[in-house]
Design an enzyme around this catalytic site. Structure first.
Site, PDB file in Angstrom:
ATOM      1  N   LYS A 113       4.607   5.928  -5.298  1.00  0.00           N
ATOM      2  CA  LYS A 113       3.724   5.641  -6.429  1.00  0.00           C
ATOM      3  C   LYS A 113       4.466   5.960  -7.726  1.00  0.00           C
ATOM      4  CE  LYS A 113      -0.707   6.848  -4.247  1.00  0.00           C
ATOM      5  NZ  LYS A 113      -1.340   5.520  -4.229  1.00  0.00           N
ATOM      6  N   ARG A 145      -5.228   3.889   6.210  1.00  0.00           N
ATOM      7  CA  ARG A 145      -5.694   3.064   7.336  1.00  0.00           C
ATOM      8  C   ARG A 145      -4.891   3.365   8.605  1.00  0.00           C
ATOM      9  NH1 ARG A 145      -4.631  -2.175   3.831  1.00  0.00           N
ATOM     10  NH2 ARG A 145      -5.068  -0.616   2.238  1.00  0.00           N
TER      11      ARG A 145
HETATM   12  N1  BES Z   1      -4.934   7.063  -1.695  1.00  0.00           N
HETATM   13  C1  BES Z   1      -4.753   5.740  -2.170  1.00  0.00           C
HETATM   14  C2  BES Z   1      -6.019   5.130  -2.766  1.00  0.00           C
HETATM   15  C3  BES Z   1      -6.587   5.795  -3.989  1.00  0.00           C
HETATM   16  C4  BES Z   1      -6.412   5.234  -5.231  1.00  0.00           C
HETATM   17  C5  BES Z   1      -7.380   6.923  -3.887  1.00  0.00           C
HETATM   18  C6  BES Z   1      -6.960   5.809  -6.350  1.00  0.00           C
HETATM   19  C7  BES Z   1      -7.932   7.507  -5.012  1.00  0.00           C
HETATM   20  C8  BES Z   1      -7.736   6.942  -6.243  1.00  0.00           C
HETATM   21  C9  BES Z   1      -4.295   4.829  -1.012  1.00  0.00           C
HETATM   22  O1  BES Z   1      -3.549   5.455  -0.030  1.00  0.00           O
HETATM   23  C10 BES Z   1      -3.438   3.760  -1.585  1.00  0.00           C
HETATM   24  O2  BES Z   1      -2.395   4.083  -2.086  1.00  0.00           O
HETATM   25  N2  BES Z   1      -3.892   2.509  -1.485  1.00  0.00           N
HETATM   26  C11 BES Z   1      -3.173   1.399  -1.983  1.00  0.00           C
HETATM   27  C12 BES Z   1      -3.099   0.351  -0.895  1.00  0.00           C
HETATM   28  C13 BES Z   1      -2.161  -0.779  -1.177  1.00  0.00           C
HETATM   29  C14 BES Z   1      -0.732  -0.288  -1.160  1.00  0.00           C
HETATM   30  C15 BES Z   1      -2.347  -1.871  -0.139  1.00  0.00           C
HETATM   31  C16 BES Z   1      -3.920   0.868  -3.198  1.00  0.00           C
HETATM   32  O3  BES Z   1      -5.160   0.890  -3.196  1.00  0.00           O
HETATM   33  O4  BES Z   1      -3.275   0.491  -4.159  1.00  0.00           O
HETATM   34 MN    MN Z   2      -1.503   5.579  -0.469  1.00  0.00          MN
END
Ligand code: BES
Ligand code: MN
Ligand code: ZN
Length: 509
Positions: A283, A357
């Site tokens: 990230k 997931r």
């Molecule tokens: N933990 C994050 C989702 C999240 C985002 C939680 C903001 C709390 C606040 C999750 O693991 C994630 O990174 N999801 C990605 C998925 C994508 C890479 C397909 C997302 O939502 O961007």
């Molecule tokens: Mn994530």
């Protein structure tokens, strides 16, 4: 946590640091709510006029502190806004009471004892006031906090220590039951908040599992922990695949509450990423500062199972905490790797940041083996759900419309904002993979629903399942409001507990 007492004293005679009264927004200015009669009398019946002169409107969340007149033992009166006054012969909504009690408790941080003289028409209303006050009085008190340690008087952040509920019927059975339930649930919501607020170098999969074991001993729960060796041996490719990049190895915790007369079994599955860096699909700065909250689903599940035990509900509740830290390293899963999940399905990992997931897939498949009557998973799963529903509302998806609707209605009834979301079948093919059964991501459009469709693949045939994506409400970054503090909120705990109660009562499916 703050203590809750039920008092038979009147607001005039209670020895406390403050008396809380309610004020509503009437058509012609602020209106003093029921419960405040003794206080109003001490003001010669002019409390509403005094409040109006001070600029109070009775709007939701507004708090006004007044020096108490001589007729009261307490030195301060705190008037808290309840929002619009209800129609004649109607009572205040429970959520209005909860939020007002929470705002009042927050405004009284740093004081010791307050009497709450809010309108409590019946036992449930009293429960709502108790719950709101106890949740509003929360503050994260890390063990190392110097002021907290010294029990310092100057510790302005110290939560209101004692909440005395006035105006109810302390000897009435229903009243006692409702307020005791509220205190238990609030304490468990606060347990979930504490876990979310803990820094990720203090809470890793191992320490989280240890916390479950400690609570298991305290409340008579069966706790089984699979460590990295057992996970490898057991074929938990999703949890291992996410956890292998971290020096803090993953865990799968099964925490079970059983009741000898239970007729139904509810399985709860929680995403427990103690820190989500994104892994190799790292990230960027600006997106990882709050990612200690990525275990909020597991915290909610944990707290809900403990609640079921403490309330002695006549239902079996099994919690599954899928715990891992998502980190990039030389041993981390790469985008392009194929993982073999628990149960045998293969997944091509296209983005290591879609890790929730993966751990949930394993846990859902494992939970399904026990053939529960229903499964609910809770996860801070997608940014897409936050884009869709905002910061305060969680999405509810599922494989059974009636069950999804029930979960959504329960959430609304306990004062948690939620909204039903679909799982459109045509999105599934976006996850097709040339090298595995499917990939862990697909197209960007509808990606919160796509994540739900991914999870659906791991739910056993014929089991009613709901998926709560709490990415928005799990962690509150702006100013506190009502009973919601900054940081961990304990999102979904109250919904899960009420769902367990309904399941026990046999009024679901
Ligand atoms: N933990 C994050 C989702 C999240 C985002 C939680 C903001 C709390 C606040 C999750 O693991 C994630 O990174 N999801 C990605 C998925 C994508 C890479 C397909 C997302 O939502 O961007
Ligand atoms: Mn994530
Ligand atoms: Zn995540």
């Amino acid at each position: 946590m703050s203590a809750l007492t039920l008092s038979t004293s009147s607001a005039a005679t209670l020895r406390a640091d403050a008396i809380v009264v309610g004020v509503a927004k009437g058509p012609k200015g602020p209106v003093v709510a029921a419960g405040a009669e003794a206080v109003d009398k001490a003001f010669d019946g002019k409390l509403a006029a005094v409040l109006e002169a001070l600029g109070a409107t009775g709007g939701e969340g507004e708090t006004t502190k007044l020096p108490a007149p001589s007729g009261l033992k307490a030195p301060v009166v705190l008037a808290v806004g309840l929002g619009e006054a209800p129609a004649k012969d109607e009572a205040f909504g429970h959520e209005a009471l909860r939020r007002a009690a929470g705002s009042a408790a927050r405004a009284l941080a740093g004081t010791k004892k307050a009497g709450f003289a809010l309108p409590v028409e019946d036992a449930d209303a009293a429960g709502a006031v108790a719950e709101g006050a106890l949740l509003g009085a929360y503050s994260y008190r890390p063990a190392g906090n110097a002021a907290a340690k010294k029990n310092d008087k100057a510790d302005k952040g110290a939560p209101l220590a004692e909440i005395a509920l006035l105006g109810g019927k302390p000897r009435d059975k229903a009243f006692k039951a409702a307020t005791e339930r509220a205190a238990t649930v609030a304490e468990e919501v606060n347990r979930a908040r504490d876990l979310v607020n803990m820094p990720p170098n203090e809470l890793d999969p191992k320490t989280f599992a240890a916390a479950a074991q400690t609570a298991g001993k305290e409340f008579g729960l069966k706790v089984e922990v699979l460590d990295e060796k057992a996970l490898l041996k057991g074929g938990f490719g999703g949890i291992m695949g996410v956890g292998r990049g971290s020096d803090a190895p993953p865990r799968l915790v099964r925490i079970g509450y059983t009741h000898p007369k239970a007729e139904k079994t509810l399985a709860l599955v929680g995403k427990g990423i103690t820190y989500d860096s994104g892994g190799i699909s790292l990230k960027p700065a600006g997106h990882n500062e709050t990612m200690k909250c990525d275990m909020a689903g597991a915290a909610a599940v944990f707290a809900a199972v403990v609640s079921a035990a403490r309330l002695g509900l006549q239902v079996n509740v099994t919690g599954w905490l899928a715990l891992a830290e998502n980190m990039p390293s030389g041993s981390a899963t790469r985008p392009g790797d194929v993982l073999k999940m628990y149960g045998g399905k293969t997944v091509e990992v296209l983005n290591t940041d879609a890790e929730g997931r993966l751990v949930l897939g394993d846990a859902l498949a494992r939970a399904s083996e026990e053939n529960p009557d229903a499964i609910v998973d809770v996860a801070t799963l997608t940014g897409a759900m936050v884009l869709a529903l905002g910061n305060r509302t969680f999405g509810v998806m599922g494989n059974d419309d009636a069950f999804r609707t029930s979960v959504y209605e329960i959430a609304e009834a306990v004062g948690e904002q939620a909204w039903p979301m679909p799982l459109p079948a045509e999105l599934r093919k976006a996850m097709d993979s040339p090298v595995a059964d499917f990939a862990n991501m697909g197209e960007r459009m509808g990606s919160g629903l796509l994540a739900g469709l991914f999870l659906k693949e791991f739910v056993g045939e014929g089991i009613a399942w709901a998926h709560l994506d709490i990415a928005g409400p799990a962690y509150h970054e702006s100013a506190p409001y009502g009973y919601t503090p900054k940081g961990g909120t304990g999102s979904a705990v109250r919904t899960l507990v009420r769902l367990a109660e309904h399941t026990a009562a046999g009024d679901l499916g």
